[in-house]
Scaffold this motif. Structure first.
Motif, PDB file in Angstrom:
ATOM      1  N   PHE A   8       0.826  -1.206   0.000  1.00  0.00           N
ATOM      2  CA  PHE A   8       0.000   0.000   0.000  1.00  0.00           C
ATOM      3  C   PHE A   8       0.862   1.259   0.000  1.00  0.00           C
ATOM      4  O   PHE A   8       1.870   1.345   0.705  1.00  0.00           O
ATOM      5  N   VAL A   9       0.438   2.236  -0.789  1.00  0.00           N
ATOM      6  CA  VAL A   9       0.921   3.602  -0.632  1.00  0.00           C
ATOM      7  C   VAL A   9      -0.310   4.429  -0.273  1.00  0.00           C
ATOM      8  O   VAL A   9      -1.293   4.468  -1.018  1.00  0.00           O
ATOM      9  N   PHE A  10      -0.259   5.040   0.890  1.00  0.00           N
ATOM     10  CA  PHE A  10      -1.375   5.834   1.379  1.00  0.00           C
ATOM     11  C   PHE A  10      -1.091   7.316   1.131  1.00  0.00           C
ATOM     12  O   PHE A  10      -0.061   7.839   1.568  1.00  0.00           O
ATOM     13  N   VAL A  11      -1.999   7.975   0.431  1.00  0.00           N
ATOM     14  CA  VAL A  11      -1.920   9.417   0.215  1.00  0.00           C
ATOM     15  C   VAL A  11      -2.760  10.089   1.287  1.00  0.00           C
ATOM     16  O   VAL A  11      -3.908   9.700   1.531  1.00  0.00           O
ATOM     17  N   ASN A 109      -6.572   9.407   6.164  1.00  0.00           N
ATOM     18  CA  ASN A 109      -5.279   8.730   6.269  1.00  0.00           C
ATOM     19  C   ASN A 109      -4.295   9.566   7.079  1.00  0.00           C
ATOM     20  O   ASN A 109      -3.372   9.024   7.693  1.00  0.00           O
ATOM     21  N   LEU A 110      -4.503  10.883   7.066  1.00  0.00           N
ATOM     22  CA  LEU A 110      -3.593  11.784   7.761  1.00  0.00           C
ATOM     23  C   LEU A 110      -3.496  11.473   9.251  1.00  0.00           C
ATOM     24  O   LEU A 110      -2.441  11.665   9.856  1.00  0.00           O
ATOM     25  N   THR A 111      -4.580  10.997   9.824  1.00  0.00           N
ATOM     26  CA  THR A 111      -4.595  10.722  11.266  1.00  0.00           C
ATOM     27  C   THR A 111      -4.550   9.220  11.563  1.00  0.00           C
ATOM     28  O   THR A 111      -4.750   8.813  12.709  1.00  0.00           O
ATOM     29  N   ARG A 112      -4.264   8.411  10.547  1.00  0.00           N
ATOM     30  CA  ARG A 112      -4.241   6.955  10.730  1.00  0.00           C
ATOM     31  C   ARG A 112      -2.921   6.317  10.316  1.00  0.00           C
ATOM     32  O   ARG A 112      -2.791   5.097  10.321  1.00  0.00           O
ATOM     33  N   MET A 113      -1.930   7.119   9.984  1.00  0.00           N
ATOM     34  CA  MET A 113      -0.702   6.557   9.421  1.00  0.00           C
ATOM     35  C   MET A 113      -0.021   5.582  10.368  1.00  0.00           C
ATOM     36  O   MET A 113       0.432   4.511   9.946  1.00  0.00           O
ATOM     37  N   PRO A 166       8.155  10.665  13.096  1.00  0.00           N
ATOM     38  CA  PRO A 166       9.272   9.845  13.602  1.00  0.00           C
ATOM     39  C   PRO A 166       8.910   8.378  13.819  1.00  0.00           C
ATOM     40  O   PRO A 166       9.812   7.533  13.918  1.00  0.00           O
ATOM     41  N   TYR A 167       7.627   8.055  13.874  1.00  0.00           N
ATOM     42  CA  TYR A 167       7.192   6.679  14.088  1.00  0.00           C
ATOM     43  C   TYR A 167       7.046   5.903  12.783  1.00  0.00           C
ATOM     44  O   TYR A 167       6.803   4.693  12.810  1.00  0.00           O
ATOM     45  N   LEU A 168       7.169   6.584  11.646  1.00  0.00           N
ATOM     46  CA  LEU A 168       6.921   5.951  10.352  1.00  0.00           C
ATOM     47  C   LEU A 168       8.226   5.546   9.674  1.00  0.00           C
ATOM     48  O   LEU A 168       9.187   6.313   9.634  1.00  0.00           O
TER      49      LEU A 168
END
Length: 266
Positions: A8-11, A109-113, A166-168
Motif C-alpha cells: 500500500f501507498v497511502f496518500v 489517512n492523515l490521522t491513521r498513518m 518519527p514513528y513511520l
C-alpha cells in the motif's frame, strides 16, 4: 489468498490540499493500482471498508484532523488482526492484484498513518501540504468557520503530523505549491520514493492557489507558525526542506536529491 506481492501507498492530506491531484499522478503509473469506479465520494477507501467504522461524524472537513478520537496510533483499539483482514478483504475487491502498488487516498489517512503501518507493515505514506491561508479559503465553500479558525486548524493538524512522522518507516511530505511549480522533478521524486521508474501521465497542472489571491491573511502567532512549513502571510511560500524517510538509504537519498535540486539538475 496471498497478497504478499502487493504494497500500500497511502496518500494523506487535509481536504482541499491536492490529495486527489496527487492520487491521479501516482495512479497513472502502470505499476500502481488505485480504487476506481467505486460508488463513494472521490473513490475514497475509508467508505469501502468495514474494519474501522466510518460515519458522518468521522472525517468532517475542518474538524477531523485535530479530533483526538480520530487520531489512531499503535495504541488504537483497531490495531488487531481482525481489522487488518477485514480492510484487506474489502479493499482488495477494488484494486488490481497484478500491480505491485495499491494506492489508497482518503483525507482521514492523515490521522491513521501510525495505525496503518501496524496493520500493513510494508506500506508507505505520502503527505501533501498546502498553504493554510489558501486551504482555509478553499474549504470555506464547505464549512462556516472563520478564516483564522481554519488556518489554526491546518497548522494544528500539521503539528500532529510532524509528531507522528518519527514513528513511520517510509514517509514523504511534499507541498502542493512545489508540485505545481516543479511538476517534473516532484513527480520523479514521488516515483523514486516508490522505487519506480518515472512515468509522465500527461496531466496538465495549474497553480490553483491563484484562484484565492484575496484569501484571509494570517497575522500574529498564526503568521509565525506558517514559517515552520515554509509559508508566509499573503499566500506566499519560502524555502522548505521536504521530509523523507525510507528504510533503504538509496531510495531516501535519491528522493531527497530530486526534491532539493534545481529544475535544471537531475
Amino acid at each position: 489468498m496471498s497478497h504478499r506481492h502487493n504494497r500500500f501507498v497511502f496518500v494523506a492530506g487535509l481536504h482541499r490540499t491536492g490529495t486527489s491531484l496527487l492520487a491521479r499522478i501516482l495512479g497513472a503509473h502502470p505499476a500502481v493500482g488505485g480504487i476506481e469506479g467505486a460508488p463513494v465520494p472521490e473513490n475514497e477507501g475509508c467508505y469501502l471498508q468495514g474494519g474501522i467504522p466510518h460515519t458522518a461524524r468521522d472525517g468532517r472537513p475542518g474538524h477531523y484532523a485535530t479530533d483526538p478520537h480520530q487520531h489512531h496510533t499503535e495504541a488504537s483499539r483497531w490495531n488487531t488482526l481482525e481489522t487488518q483482514q477485514r480492510m484487506l478483504s474489502d479493499w482488495s475487491q477494488w484494486l488490481d492484484r497484478a500491480k505491485p502498488w495499491w494506492l489508497e487516498k482518503s483525507p482521514v489517512n492523515l490521522t491513521r498513518m501510525r495505525l496503518y503501518q501496524q496493520l500493513f507493515p510494508t506500506s508507505q505514506f505520502i503527505v501533501i501540504l498546502r498553504h493554510p491561508e489558501i486551504m482555509a479559503a478553499a474549504l470555506a465553500k464547505w464549512v462556516d468557520d472563520e478564516p483564522d479558525t481554519l488556518i489554526r486548524y491546518a497548522l494544528d493538524a500539521y503539528d500532529i503530523v510532524a509528531a507522528d512522522l518519527p514513528y513511520l518507516h517510509a514517509s514523504l511530505v511534499i507541498r502542493y505549491e512545489d508540485l505545481v511549480a516543479r511538476p517534473d522533478v516532484t513527480r520523479q521524486a514521488l516515483f523514486a520514493f516508490l522505487d519506480l521508474e518515472d512515468h509522465d501521465p500527461g496531466i496538465e497542472l495549474r497553480d490553483g492557489n491563484a484562484d484565492y489571491r484575496t484569501a484571509h491573511r494570517a497575522s500574529g502567532d498564526l503568521a509565525k507558525r506558517l514559517q515552520t512549513w515554509g509559508y508566509l502571510p499573503g499566500g506566499k511560500v519560502s524555502d522548505f526542506t521536504p521530509h523523507c524517510t525510507h528504510p533503504l538509504r538509496r531510495i531516501q537519498e535519491t528522493t531527497e536529491h530530486l526534491l532539493t535540486c534545481r529544475s535544471d539538475e537531475k
